[in-house]
Write an enzyme that holds these catalytic residues in place. Structure first.
Site, PDB file in Angstrom:
ATOM      1  N   HIS A  24       0.816  -1.227   0.000  1.00 28.14           N
ATOM      2  CA  HIS A  24       0.000   0.000   0.000  1.00 28.14           C
ATOM      3  C   HIS A  24       0.851   1.280   0.000  1.00 28.14           C
ATOM      4  CE1 HIS A  24       0.370   0.270   4.362  1.00 28.14           C
ATOM      5  NE2 HIS A  24      -0.502  -0.646   4.632  1.00 28.14           N
ATOM      6  N   HIS A  78      -6.810  -8.369  14.234  1.00 29.40           N
ATOM      7  CA  HIS A  78      -6.693  -7.130  13.457  1.00 29.40           C
ATOM      8  C   HIS A  78      -7.376  -7.367  12.106  1.00 29.40           C
ATOM      9  CE1 HIS A  78      -5.134  -3.565  11.679  1.00 29.40           C
ATOM     10  NE2 HIS A  78      -3.990  -4.008  11.240  1.00 29.40           N
ATOM     11  N   GLU A  80      -7.184  -5.496   9.230  1.00 24.09           N
ATOM     12  CA  GLU A  80      -6.612  -4.992   7.974  1.00 24.09           C
ATOM     13  C   GLU A  80      -6.497  -6.170   6.984  1.00 24.09           C
ATOM     14  OE1 GLU A  80      -3.164  -2.434   8.381  1.00 24.09           O
ATOM     15  OE2 GLU A  80      -3.381  -1.736   6.320  1.00 24.09           O
ATOM     16  N   ASP A  82      -4.470  -7.495   5.001  1.00 25.54           N
ATOM     17  CA  ASP A  82      -3.329  -8.417   4.934  1.00 25.54           C
ATOM     18  C   ASP A  82      -3.432  -9.529   5.975  1.00 25.54           C
ATOM     19  OD1 ASP A  82      -2.904  -6.134   6.589  1.00 25.54           O
ATOM     20  OD2 ASP A  82      -0.773  -6.572   6.753  1.00 25.54           O
ATOM     21  N   HIS A 145      -2.339  -0.658  15.403  1.00 26.63           N
ATOM     22  CA  HIS A 145      -2.372   0.677  14.846  1.00 26.63           C
ATOM     23  C   HIS A 145      -3.735   1.023  14.237  1.00 26.63           C
ATOM     24  CE1 HIS A 145      -1.713  -0.348  10.384  1.00 26.63           C
ATOM     25  NE2 HIS A 145      -1.851  -1.495  11.003  1.00 26.63           N
ATOM     26  N   ASP A 164       0.336  -6.748  14.317  1.00 24.30           N
ATOM     27  CA  ASP A 164       1.350  -5.979  13.594  1.00 24.30           C
ATOM     28  C   ASP A 164       2.548  -5.565  14.472  1.00 24.30           C
ATOM     29  OD1 ASP A 164       0.412  -5.847  10.955  1.00 24.30           O
ATOM     30  OD2 ASP A 164      -0.916  -4.180  11.402  1.00 24.30           O
ATOM     31  N   TYR A 196      10.013  -0.471   9.751  1.00 24.11           N
ATOM     32  CA  TYR A 196       8.615  -0.803  10.049  1.00 24.11           C
ATOM     33  C   TYR A 196       8.049   0.179  11.087  1.00 24.11           C
ATOM     34  CZ  TYR A 196       4.834  -4.186  11.170  1.00 24.11           C
ATOM     35  OH  TYR A 196       3.647  -4.821  11.366  1.00 24.11           O
ATOM     36  N   HIS A 229       3.907 -10.239  11.010  1.00 24.71           N
ATOM     37  CA  HIS A 229       4.837 -10.081   9.876  1.00 24.71           C
ATOM     38  C   HIS A 229       6.259 -10.398  10.347  1.00 24.71           C
ATOM     39  CE1 HIS A 229       1.936  -7.965   7.312  1.00 24.71           C
ATOM     40  NE2 HIS A 229       1.686  -7.139   8.308  1.00 24.71           N
TER      41      HIS A 229
END
Ligand code: FEO
Length: 405
Positions: A24, A78, A80, A82, A145, A164, A196, A229
């Site tokens: 992104h 989370h 998001e 991904d 986040h 994350d 990151y 990640h």
């Protein structure tokens, strides 16, 4: 892909994305991983999913261990995409599973999927789930986040599944920090952590401090941190907690980044005496041309150094577009504890340096004014002024840095 047992009966079942280079808009030259974890307890429990492009990978990994229809609980830390965009495919295979999620997470999922046939259990910090031999504790981390974010602590395994937080964008065959250091280097891992943090977590320093303090007060024993990640921290998880505290407290190198762009090389020529002035004050200096550097790399380099000099030609009485874009992006990241100055060239009206300082003030950053400007092309006298400005800027950086020692 072979699954990896990270704790007794707890498996990494994620996917490695070797090819992604644009996450992104964030440049990921080393790819990334989408980690999720399967707890093979009396109640089979999946923690997070993966990006939908890789749903086949995680489903194959799960099948390697168990029939997916046996999944009783699906924890979504989370939403998001991904991490959550494979939920529908998992739920198609495990339609009886209950999804454990925060209330904000549920609201988000309702916008992405038809959730009407799924079972949900809304959880808050401190809520628990017993899967058999393991007790899971949920810990909300709103705005770390996203508003929905939470972590899952597996008590008997002393394992924090941190979504994350504490992640890195690295595609690697190593699943653990010590394996990565063995095959690559500690410096590479450290660089990925900063990259990151700078690009994703910079705005949330105060929240990070209070959340880590909350975890410490709860007295949770943690001997492994498994993010969504990159590599899993098992060598010394206290190190990554401390590293985040340091970053949140504004720790930076006693150095200067010079971030600039140029039209006809005048602003670029100013960087030469500027770099020399900084170096002659004993500080390391890195010079970054914006049109040659991905935005996320420039952000990382900004964040590494205590001081930053922004260079911009004036175009149509305002900042050069790439410099304006960088400063706008930076403002969104709400940087703190950095000291700034500006320089640049102009042909008739000027305006870029003034605008740069206006941006620094908007960000409430320390500044060294008034910067340095040259008309058309640096003369020898201009170069000398650049050198002197850089020296005085470096002296101010050294003074300011003492506040963080
Ligand atoms: Fe890795 Fe916030 O998603």
């Amino acid at each position: 892909m072979k699954t990896v047992e990270i704790k007794p009966d707890i498996y990494w079942v994620g996917a490695i994305d070797w090819a992604v280079r644009d996450f992104h808009g964030y440049v990921t030259p080393d790819g990334t991983t989408y980690n999720n974890y399967l707890i093979m307890d009396e109640q089979v429990t999946l923690v997070d999913t993966v990006k939908s492009d890789f749903s086949r990978h995680t489903i194959d990994n799960i099948k390697y261990l168990v029939d997916p229809s046996k999944i009783v609980n699906l924890i979504i830390n989370h939403i998001e995409p991904d991490h959550a965009s494979s939920i529908d495919r998992i739920m198609a295979l495990a339609p009886g599973a209950t999804i454990y999620i925060t209330s904000k997470g549920k609201k988000g999922l309702d916008r992405h999927f038809d959730t009407s046939r799924w079972n949900f259990k809304i959880v808050k910090s401190g809520d628990t789930l017993n899967t058999g031999k393991y007790n899971l504790v949920f810990l909300e981390t709103p705005m770390l986040h996203w508003p929905d974010s939470m972590m899952t602590y597996v008590k008997e395994a002393k394992l924090l599944i941190s979504q994350d937080a504490f992640g890195q964008h690295i595609a690697t065959s190593a699943r653990f920090d010590d394996e990565f250091i063995e095959c690559a280097s500690n410096a590479e891992l450290e660089d990925s952590v900063i990259d990151y943090y700078a690009n994703i977590l910079m705005p949330f320093g105060p929240l990070i401090k209070s959340k880590i303090s909350e975890v410490q007060k709860l007295g949770l024993e943690i001997d492994m941190i498994a993010p969504d990640h990159g590599v899993i921290w098992r060598r010394d998880p206290a190190h990554i907690l401390q590293r985040y505290l340091d970053l949140a407290n504004g720790k930076a190198n006693l150095s200067v980044s010079v971030i600039y762009d140029t039209m006809w090389h005048s602003t670029e020529r100013m960087t030469i005496p500027i770099m020399q002035g900084i170096k002659d004050e004993g500080l390391d200096c890195k010079v970054i041309k914006l049109r040659s550097t991905p935005m996320s790399v420039a952000i990382k380099e900004f964040w590494k150094s205590r001081g930053c000099l922004i260079g911009s030609p004036t175009l149509n009485n305002i900042l050069f577009p790439s410099v304006a874009e960088f400063l706008t992006h930076l403002r969104g990241l709400r940087p703190k504890n950095r000291i700034m100055g500006a320089f640049g060239s102009f042909g008739w009206g000027g305006g870029a340096v003034k605008e740069a300082y206006e941006e620094f003030n908007r960000m409430k950053l320390e500044v060294v004014e008034p910067g340095v400007q040259v008309l058309y092309k640096p003369s020898l006298e201009d170069e000398s002024n650049c050198y002197e400005f850089a020296k005085s800027f470096a002296q101010k950086v050294k003074e300011y840095h003492k506040n963080f020692i």
